[in-house]
Design a protein around this motif. Structure first.
Motif, PDB file in Angstrom:
ATOM      1  N   TRP A  91      19.956 -26.547 -36.576  1.00 32.64           N
ATOM      2  CA  TRP A  91      19.241 -25.951 -35.441  1.00 32.64           C
ATOM      3  C   TRP A  91      18.454 -24.688 -35.796  1.00 32.64           C
ATOM      4  N   GLU A 112      18.096 -26.982 -27.218  1.00 33.65           N
ATOM      5  CA  GLU A 112      19.161 -26.859 -28.224  1.00 33.65           C
ATOM      6  C   GLU A 112      20.354 -27.756 -27.855  1.00 33.65           C
ATOM      7  N   ARG A 113      20.702 -27.770 -26.597  1.00 34.71           N
ATOM      8  CA  ARG A 113      21.807 -28.645 -26.158  1.00 34.71           C
ATOM      9  C   ARG A 113      21.445 -30.111 -26.389  1.00 34.71           C
ATOM     10  N   ARG A 125      21.962 -30.777 -29.987  1.00 35.08           N
ATOM     11  CA  ARG A 125      23.365 -30.867 -30.390  1.00 35.08           C
ATOM     12  C   ARG A 125      24.011 -32.170 -29.909  1.00 35.08           C
ATOM     13  N   GLU A 180      14.659 -24.280 -34.759  1.00 36.55           N
ATOM     14  CA  GLU A 180      14.238 -23.215 -33.833  1.00 36.55           C
ATOM     15  C   GLU A 180      13.122 -22.377 -34.461  1.00 36.55           C
ATOM     16  N   ARG A 209       8.082 -18.742 -28.153  1.00 33.21           N
ATOM     17  CA  ARG A 209       8.675 -19.833 -27.388  1.00 33.21           C
ATOM     18  C   ARG A 209       7.930 -20.044 -26.083  1.00 33.21           C
ATOM     19  N   ASP A 244      12.612 -24.533 -21.446  1.00 25.46           N
ATOM     20  CA  ASP A 244      13.958 -23.999 -21.605  1.00 25.46           C
ATOM     21  C   ASP A 244      14.471 -24.329 -23.009  1.00 25.46           C
ATOM     22  N   GLY A 245      14.407 -23.326 -23.882  1.00 30.92           N
ATOM     23  CA  GLY A 245      14.830 -23.533 -25.262  1.00 30.92           C
ATOM     24  C   GLY A 245      16.299 -23.856 -25.395  1.00 30.92           C
ATOM     25  N   ARG A 246      17.106 -23.269 -24.535  1.00 29.76           N
ATOM     26  CA  ARG A 246      18.552 -23.543 -24.596  1.00 29.76           C
ATOM     27  C   ARG A 246      18.840 -24.995 -24.258  1.00 29.76           C
ATOM     28  N   ALA A 247      18.117 -25.496 -23.286  1.00 28.73           N
ATOM     29  CA  ALA A 247      18.292 -26.915 -22.930  1.00 28.73           C
ATOM     30  C   ALA A 247      17.918 -27.807 -24.104  1.00 28.73           C
TER      31      ALA A 247
END
Lengths: 179, 189
Positions: free
Chosen positions: A27, B39-40, B43, A31, A42, B34-37
């Motif tokens: 990741w 990333e999830r 994963r 990223e 971003r 949404d970068g976190r989304a």
């Protein structure tokens, strides 16, 4: 092997584990690559506004260039639409030519301005020129695709619109320019 | 790269850690920036993508590169994922494109790939390891078709689409791969 063995082979292949975790976390690299590939960092929830922004910027440039084309005159037998034909969001060469022509006209008209205004215009031209060069370099260096290309082209068009504004101000100035 | 957007619902790989519906919600969020989304999403899907890349490349380091490129392309093209096919299929199509792109860039030949060492981390039991090694030793296109059809269960139509070849060619490669595998495994017993 027999026919039975063939079927055994296929059964065994279909039962092989499908999911294999990589040995390390990939990741961070992904990223970083995403950040590198996105000019403004971003993308935020408003990133979908870019197509609209690109269209708006293009409209601005077209409007400016219509004035530009009318101001410089057009070849005999052509009309404004013909003069604008090369201008396209996906044809950087046309935009580059437009940029060069507008910059030349601005330079030619600078003498109309008082020295202070000339300095301001030159400073702003340098800023716009740097931005255009940087965008141009990114586009030429690693031609992006999809949204990234759209974003870069929109940025380029934005800067070109600024250049067109400067040109209009210079060519139609009454010596009271404030940039 | 060609448009990775799949055109048919031919998902055959169950993604761990979340249903397709849950993943669709993550896609929606990621699509909004949404970068976190995202990333999830990564994963929950990376094992399936890495597994395919590893088998297609028979090279762990190269597989990692292809996984990274796959998710970069996925991020760039999220707007193109319409949800009319499974996310796993969409990601696999991108991954196959990346692997093919690598082989094109490197001007790799099938003879070369046939001589490669099999992946060091072939998972599973002893007989599975034998099979994994035999698959890894297949020539590149034989291997790609066999992995997609024989291991991941994609129909030949989908495999052919992913690999940009005719369906008949896909079937021919599959047949050839099967014969080679049987020969190789047969000589080991």
């Amino acid at each position: 092997m027999t026919t039975h063995d063939e079927q055994t082979l296929l059964d065994q292949a279909s039962r092989l584990r499908k999911d294999i975790p990589p040995e390390r976390d990939l990741w961070p690299g992904i990223e970083a690559a995403i950040a590198d590939a996105t000019p403004a960092g971003r993308r935020d929830p408003g990133r979908n506004r870019w197509p609209a922004a690109a269209a708006l910027a293009a409209t601005l440039v077209l409007a400016l260039l219509i004035g530009y084309g009318a101001g410089r005159g057009t070849p005999e037998g052509s009309n404004g639409a013909t003069a604008l034909q090369p201008v396209s969001l996906v044809e950087a060469a046309g935009l580059l030519e437009t940029r060069r022509t507008m910059a030349a006209e601005i330079e030619a008209g600078l003498h109309r301005l008082p020295p202070d205004a000339q300095a301001v215009v030159i400073e702003n031209l340098a800023t716009i020129g740097t931005a255009l060069d940087e965008i141009d370099a990114v586009l030429a260096e690693a031609p992006p695709s999809g949204l990234d290309r759209q974003v870069l082209m929109a940025l380029y068009v934005d800067q070109l619109a600024l250049l067109g504004s400067v040109r209009q101000l210079v060519l139609h100035s009454n010596q009271e320019i404030l940039l | 790269m060609t448009d990775p957007a799949p055109t048919s619902d031919s998902a055959v790989v169950a993604l761990p850690g979340g249903s397709e519906r849950g993943l669709a919600a993550l896609v929606d969020a990621a699509r909004s920036g949404d970068g976190r989304a995202f990333e999830r999403l990564y994963r929950q899907t990376v094992d399936a993508v890495y597994g395919l890349c590893l088998r297609l490349t028979a090279n762990p380091a190269l597989a990692e590169d292809c996984v990274q490129q796959t998710y970069l392309q996925a991020w760039r093209n999220l707007d193109r994922f319409r949800g009319d096919s499974a996310l796993s299929t969409w990601l696999h199509r991108i991954a196959v494109n990346e692997v093919r792109g690598h082989f094109r860039r490197e001007s790799r030949h099938e003879v070369d790939s046939a001589d490669e060492e099999p992946p060091a981390r072939a998972p599973g039991s002893g007989t599975d390891i034998d099979l994994e090694r035999a698959i890894a030793a297949l020539p590149e296109r034989n291997r790609a078709v066999f992995v997609l059809v024989g291991v991941y269960g994609y129909p030949h139509e989908e495999a052919a689409r992913m690999l940009d070849m005719a369906v008949g060619t896909s079937k021919a490669h599959f047949h050839q791969a099967r014969r080679r595998l049987m020969d190789r495994l047969g000589t080991q017993t």
